[in-house]
Motif scaffolding. Structure first.
Motif, PDB file in Angstrom:
ATOM      1  N   PRO A  75       0.808  -1.223   0.000  1.00  0.00           N
ATOM      2  CA  PRO A  75       0.000   0.000   0.000  1.00  0.00           C
ATOM      3  C   PRO A  75       0.841   1.273   0.000  1.00  0.00           C
ATOM      4  O   PRO A  75       0.576   2.199  -0.771  1.00  0.00           O
ATOM      5  N   ILE A  76       1.882   1.325   0.851  1.00  0.00           N
ATOM      6  CA  ILE A  76       2.696   2.545   0.859  1.00  0.00           C
ATOM      7  C   ILE A  76       3.624   2.589  -0.342  1.00  0.00           C
ATOM      8  O   ILE A  76       3.949   3.665  -0.837  1.00  0.00           O
ATOM      9  N   GLY A  77       4.046   1.411  -0.811  1.00  0.00           N
ATOM     10  CA  GLY A  77       4.880   1.378  -2.005  1.00  0.00           C
ATOM     11  C   GLY A  77       4.127   1.905  -3.213  1.00  0.00           C
ATOM     12  O   GLY A  77       4.682   2.672  -4.017  1.00  0.00           O
ATOM     13  N   TYR A  78       2.876   1.526  -3.309  1.00  0.00           N
ATOM     14  CA  TYR A  78       2.032   1.981  -4.416  1.00  0.00           C
ATOM     15  C   TYR A  78       1.841   3.491  -4.341  1.00  0.00           C
ATOM     16  O   TYR A  78       1.986   4.203  -5.341  1.00  0.00           O
ATOM     17  N   LYS A  79       1.533   3.979  -3.143  1.00  0.00           N
ATOM     18  CA  LYS A  79       1.336   5.422  -2.963  1.00  0.00           C
ATOM     19  C   LYS A  79       2.618   6.196  -3.270  1.00  0.00           C
ATOM     20  O   LYS A  79       2.594   7.232  -3.944  1.00  0.00           O
ATOM     21  N   ALA A  80       3.736   5.696  -2.765  1.00  0.00           N
ATOM     22  CA  ALA A  80       5.013   6.375  -2.975  1.00  0.00           C
ATOM     23  C   ALA A  80       5.377   6.402  -4.453  1.00  0.00           C
ATOM     24  O   ALA A  80       5.820   7.429  -4.985  1.00  0.00           O
ATOM     25  N   TYR A 127       5.804   8.957  -9.853  1.00  0.00           N
ATOM     26  CA  TYR A 127       5.456   9.024 -11.270  1.00  0.00           C
ATOM     27  C   TYR A 127       4.791  10.355 -11.611  1.00  0.00           C
ATOM     28  O   TYR A 127       5.047  10.927 -12.677  1.00  0.00           O
ATOM     29  N   ASN A 128       3.963  10.836 -10.699  1.00  0.00           N
ATOM     30  CA  ASN A 128       3.315  12.130 -10.915  1.00  0.00           C
ATOM     31  C   ASN A 128       4.360  13.250 -10.977  1.00  0.00           C
ATOM     32  O   ASN A 128       4.293  14.153 -11.824  1.00  0.00           O
ATOM     33  N   ASP A 129       5.340  13.166 -10.090  1.00  0.00           N
ATOM     34  CA  ASP A 129       6.429  14.143 -10.067  1.00  0.00           C
ATOM     35  C   ASP A 129       7.229  14.103 -11.369  1.00  0.00           C
ATOM     36  O   ASP A 129       7.677  15.134 -11.885  1.00  0.00           O
ATOM     37  N   LEU A 130       7.400  12.897 -11.916  1.00  0.00           N
ATOM     38  CA  LEU A 130       8.164  12.727 -13.151  1.00  0.00           C
ATOM     39  C   LEU A 130       7.340  13.061 -14.395  1.00  0.00           C
ATOM     40  O   LEU A 130       7.886  13.147 -15.500  1.00  0.00           O
ATOM     41  N   GLN A 147      17.566   6.940  -6.204  1.00  0.00           N
ATOM     42  CA  GLN A 147      17.560   7.675  -4.942  1.00  0.00           C
ATOM     43  C   GLN A 147      16.260   8.453  -4.752  1.00  0.00           C
ATOM     44  O   GLN A 147      15.765   8.573  -3.621  1.00  0.00           O
ATOM     45  N   LYS A 148      15.689   8.956  -5.827  1.00  0.00           N
ATOM     46  CA  LYS A 148      14.417   9.660  -5.744  1.00  0.00           C
ATOM     47  C   LYS A 148      13.296   8.689  -5.346  1.00  0.00           C
ATOM     48  O   LYS A 148      12.435   9.016  -4.522  1.00  0.00           O
ATOM     49  N   GLN A 149      13.342   7.509  -5.919  1.00  0.00           N
ATOM     50  CA  GLN A 149      12.355   6.484  -5.557  1.00  0.00           C
ATOM     51  C   GLN A 149      12.472   6.131  -4.076  1.00  0.00           C
ATOM     52  O   GLN A 149      11.472   6.011  -3.366  1.00  0.00           O
ATOM     53  N   PHE A 171       9.695   6.454  -0.903  1.00  0.00           N
ATOM     54  CA  PHE A 171       9.279   5.266  -0.152  1.00  0.00           C
ATOM     55  C   PHE A 171       9.598   5.394   1.338  1.00  0.00           C
ATOM     56  O   PHE A 171       8.737   5.170   2.193  1.00  0.00           O
ATOM     57  N   TYR A 172      10.838   5.761   1.670  1.00  0.00           N
ATOM     58  CA  TYR A 172      11.232   5.751   3.081  1.00  0.00           C
ATOM     59  C   TYR A 172      10.547   6.855   3.882  1.00  0.00           C
ATOM     60  O   TYR A 172      10.334   6.696   5.091  1.00  0.00           O
ATOM     61  N   LYS A 173      10.186   7.938   3.227  1.00  0.00           N
ATOM     62  CA  LYS A 173       9.427   8.970   3.925  1.00  0.00           C
ATOM     63  C   LYS A 173       8.111   8.408   4.415  1.00  0.00           C
ATOM     64  O   LYS A 173       7.695   8.646   5.566  1.00  0.00           O
ATOM     65  N   LEU A 174       7.440   7.622   3.575  1.00  0.00           N
ATOM     66  CA  LEU A 174       6.178   6.998   3.982  1.00  0.00           C
ATOM     67  C   LEU A 174       6.418   5.867   4.972  1.00  0.00           C
ATOM     68  O   LEU A 174       5.687   5.719   5.955  1.00  0.00           O
ATOM     69  N   PHE A 175       7.451   5.057   4.721  1.00  0.00           N
ATOM     70  CA  PHE A 175       7.714   3.913   5.597  1.00  0.00           C
ATOM     71  C   PHE A 175       7.943   4.359   7.035  1.00  0.00           C
ATOM     72  O   PHE A 175       7.469   3.733   7.982  1.00  0.00           O
ATOM     73  N   ASP A 176       8.679   5.431   7.200  1.00  0.00           N
ATOM     74  CA  ASP A 176       9.043   5.889   8.542  1.00  0.00           C
ATOM     75  C   ASP A 176       7.904   6.597   9.270  1.00  0.00           C
ATOM     76  O   ASP A 176       7.995   6.805  10.484  1.00  0.00           O
TER      77      ASP A 176
END
Length: 221
Positions: free
Chosen positions: A18-23, A28-31, A70-72, A76-81
């Motif tokens: 779920p968080i991986g999908y959101k991240a 992708y939106n940013d890109l 690194q962007k990916q 991800f880690y912002k959401l994970f944490d």
């Protein structure tokens, strides 16, 4: 006789999808790209560096491979944490503890990077139960290539016939079978749908397995 169980992580031990999908959707939106779910599903089971390579092949992305990776990770880690959505799969820790108590050697063979593996194992107290943890970032080729499972068997000290893999992804199952290892497909119902038909058997709950059933193959559910 089975002496070693080799676990995948995402979708088998922990549900980070779920968080991986959101991240990833935020990335992708940013890109400025659109990645359909049908394409996204083919990434499941791949290492991050291989997913990034596929993205650069499919889309016009100006970032270098390392910059995109690194962007990916940053998304991800912002959401994970910060998210409470990251949870172990139902009954998996009890199953892991049961196997450990009954003398099985447990290994992890995950496409996830070492940092992610360590974060998951630390958060959920899994380090004491596993003899080794192999990360896809340490291999040139990702699942469905069998390299990580061949390495896991070598690390286990047992033969392929004494090992079993538990996988949820199509790519992971293909990798296990390419390595010549008995593979249990796991469908939790919580992940993006994956084809498990190439697995030797498919389970929907870890309550369907125990040490006695794993001692001999084929497994009868």
């Amino acid at each position: 006789m089975i002496r070693c169980v080799i676990f995948d992580m995402d979708g088998v031990v922990v549900n980070t999808e779920p968080i991986g999908y959101k991240a990833n959707k935020a990335l992708y939106n940013d890109l400025g790209i659109t990645v359909p779910d049908s394409v996204y599903a083919t990434f499941v089971g791949n290492s991050d560096k291989n997913i990034v390579a596929k993205l650069k092949d499919l889309y016009d992305i100006l970032l270098t491979h390392e910059q995109l990776l690194q962007k990916q990770y940053s998304y991800f880690y912002k959401l994970f944490d910060t998210s409470d959505e990251v949870k172990l799969l139902p009954n998996v820790k009890e199953f892991i503890q049961h196997l450990h108590a009954n003398g099985f050697k447990l290994l992890l063979a995950s496409s996830a990077p070492n940092r992610k593996i360590d974060k998951v194992f630390t958060r959920f107290g899994l380090h004491p139960y596993f003899d080794a943890k192999l990360s896809g970032e340490d291999f040139e080729f990702s699942k469905p290539n069998p390299a990580i499972f061949n390495a896991a068997v070598a690390k286990s000290g047992f033969t392929k016939e004494e090992c079993v893999v538990i996988e949820d992804s199509t790519n992971g199952i293909k990798a296990a079978k390419a390595a010549g290892i008995y593979c249990i497909g796991y469908k939790s119902g919580l992940s993006i749908d994956q084809d498990t038909t190439e697995a030797d058997i498919t389970i929907t709950s870890f309550k369907q397995l125990n040490s006695n059933k794993l001692q001999t193959l084929p497994i009868t559910l």
